[in-house]
Design an enzyme around this catalytic site. Structure first.
Site, PDB file in Angstrom:
ATOM      1  N   HIS A 159      -7.563  -5.881  -4.979  1.00  8.45           N
ATOM      2  CA  HIS A 159      -7.531  -4.394  -5.587  1.00  8.45           C
ATOM      3  C   HIS A 159      -9.343  -4.118  -5.896  1.00  8.45           C
ATOM      4  O   HIS A 159      -9.805  -3.325  -5.400  1.00  8.45           O
ATOM      5  CB  HIS A 159      -6.792  -4.210  -6.955  1.00  8.45           C
ATOM      6  CG  HIS A 159      -6.629  -2.712  -6.854  1.00  8.45           C
ATOM      7  ND1 HIS A 159      -5.438  -2.251  -7.819  1.00  8.45           N
ATOM      8  CD2 HIS A 159      -7.154  -1.605  -6.730  1.00  8.45           C
ATOM      9  CE1 HIS A 159      -5.453  -1.164  -7.866  1.00  8.45           C
ATOM     10  NE2 HIS A 159      -6.563  -0.594  -7.053  1.00  8.45           N
ATOM     11  N   ASP A 219       2.076   2.921  -0.032  1.00  5.64           N
ATOM     12  CA  ASP A 219       1.019   2.144  -0.666  1.00  5.64           C
ATOM     13  C   ASP A 219       0.964   2.218  -2.310  1.00  5.64           C
ATOM     14  O   ASP A 219       0.927   3.210  -3.000  1.00  5.64           O
ATOM     15  CB  ASP A 219      -0.473   2.900  -0.208  1.00  5.64           C
ATOM     16  CG  ASP A 219      -1.644   1.969  -0.909  1.00  5.64           C
ATOM     17  OD1 ASP A 219      -2.045   1.308  -0.326  1.00  5.64           O
ATOM     18  OD2 ASP A 219      -1.974   2.503  -2.108  1.00  5.64           O
ATOM     19  N   TYR A 272      -0.623   0.191 -10.814  1.00  5.35           N
ATOM     20  CA  TYR A 272      -0.189   1.937 -11.020  1.00  5.35           C
ATOM     21  C   TYR A 272       1.037   1.874 -11.895  1.00  5.35           C
ATOM     22  O   TYR A 272       1.568   2.889 -12.399  1.00  5.35           O
ATOM     23  CB  TYR A 272       0.078   2.278  -9.558  1.00  5.35           C
ATOM     24  CG  TYR A 272      -0.749   1.998  -8.643  1.00  5.35           C
ATOM     25  CD1 TYR A 272      -2.109   2.212  -8.973  1.00  5.35           C
ATOM     26  CD2 TYR A 272      -0.651   2.489  -7.126  1.00  5.35           C
ATOM     27  CE1 TYR A 272      -3.358   2.279  -8.035  1.00  5.35           C
ATOM     28  CE2 TYR A 272      -1.648   2.613  -6.278  1.00  5.35           C
ATOM     29  CZ  TYR A 272      -2.991   2.173  -6.603  1.00  5.35           C
ATOM     30  OH  TYR A 272      -4.024   2.524  -5.847  1.00  5.35           O
ATOM     31  N   LYS A 314      -1.168  -4.515  -4.551  1.00  2.34           N
ATOM     32  CA  LYS A 314      -2.594  -4.991  -4.638  1.00  2.34           C
ATOM     33  C   LYS A 314      -2.607  -6.201  -5.675  1.00  2.34           C
ATOM     34  O   LYS A 314      -1.858  -5.832  -6.922  1.00  2.34           O
ATOM     35  CB  LYS A 314      -3.414  -3.725  -4.932  1.00  2.34           C
ATOM     36  CG  LYS A 314      -3.592  -2.695  -3.818  1.00  2.34           C
ATOM     37  CD  LYS A 314      -4.415  -1.678  -4.051  1.00  2.34           C
ATOM     38  CE  LYS A 314      -4.255  -0.693  -2.991  1.00  2.34           C
ATOM     39  NZ  LYS A 314      -2.915   0.140  -3.461  1.00  2.34           N
TER      40      LYS A 314
END
Length: 320
Positions: free
Chosen positions: A114, A47, A52, A81
């Site tokens: 997200h 994931d 990130y 996302k």
């Protein structure tokens, strides 16, 4: 480790391993090794997210493990996302192609919105005003969803879903969707067990995915003296009795509920520990004890978006 990880069936007929590796707060330089270790250990569900800022490193590990013959692409379930600054419908395909390029993949198994809040478009992922609040975009997540559906039609993603959506927001999506969300990924752990939202989603054939299932002990905004889920005596005593670690208890709890769970770690020993949860079960009494820890203890507030019209946690009357 030869373990056949159970799979959860989505409403579109596709399946997802119930246990995955989370990569939030996994720094470049650490995350590639963590993903490689996870695949070697037996994880097949990774994931991630554009926000990130580590998808290139995640992709490098995936590429290497495919090259080594450890896995084929079709063995893996990879999630990314759509970040808040890409909600405008004409930017959605651009965003997924950035993630695909960074990951070195032709398609994603799952792509999520997200957060429901749309932020001002541009290169700054957190456009803030002079009060430190996110500058909103006019984009409506319902229109964003329609653009997400086109990604499925084009073969760029196999399944689509949402993250951090409350029941009202999910209902708005369902009212217009020609492709239903397959999951709602939310903060979920015993201090915030999301039972009402879980049941709401279950009734609509939408799975729940639990992020921060261990209570996000490394969250950068944690204050001294705040409760530490992994050290909760009700969890530690159960772990001792079952000869398991507190983390294993918390992960197994979600699996027994049928909740997809994505604990994050960059430590090989902990990644392996988190995977070693298929050789025991929790009793009904154990589940009741863990459920009793719920205190609406939200740890991921998304505070910079708190004034946004679509902030999901601002109305106490809505099921989150």
């Amino acid at each position: 480790m030869s373990v056949n990880v159970p799979r959860v069936k989505f409403n579109n007929g596709l399946t997802c391993p119930i246990l995955g590796l989370g990569t939030w707060q996994s720094n470049p330089g650490e995350v590639s090794r963590a993903v490689a270790d996870a695949i070697d250990i037996g994880y097949r569900h990774i994931d991630g997210a554009h926000l990130y800022f580590n998808e290139k490193e995640v992709g490098e590990a995936i590429k290497e493990k495919i090259k080594q013959g450890v896995v084929k692409r079709e063995d893996l379930f990879v999630t990314s996302k759509l970040w808040n600054t890409y909600h405008r419908p004409d930017l959605v395909e651009k965003a997924v192609k950035i993630s695909l390029s960074d990951l070195g993949l032709d398609y994603l198994d799952l792509y999520l919105i997200h957060w429901p809040m749309a932020y001002k478009e541009g290169d700054n992922p957190f456009p803030l005003d002079d009060k430190g609040l996110a500058i909103p975009s006019d984009a409506d997540y319902v229109d964003t969803w329609k653009a997400m559906e086109k990604l499925v039609q084009k073969g760029l993603v196999k399944s689509i879903g949402v993250s951090n959506f409350n029941s009202v927001q999910l209902t708005r999506i369902l009212n217009v969707a020609t492709i239903k969300p397959v999951t709602n990924q939310v903060e979920c752990h015993p201090y915030l067990n999301q039972e009402k939202l879980f049941q709401f989603c279950k009734e609509r054939d939408i799975t729940l995915t639990a992020y921060s299932p261990l209570g996000s002990p490394q969250r950068p905004w944690a204050k001294p003296g705040e409760p530490h889920l992994l050290e909760d005596p009700r969890v530690t005593s159960m772990a001792k009795r079952l000869n398991k670690t507190p983390a294993q208890i918390l992960i197994r709890y979600q699996i027994e509920r049928g909740v997809i769970v994505i604990p994050k770690s960059v430590s090989k020993s902990r990644i392996e520990e988190n995977f070693n949860v298929f050789d025991f079960e929790l009793s009904k009494k154990d589940i009741e004890i863990i459920n009793s820890l719920d205190c609406n203890g939200r740890l991921i507030p998304q505070s910079e978006g708190r004034a946004h019209r679509d902030h999901p946690f601002s109305n106490p009357d809505i099921v989150f």
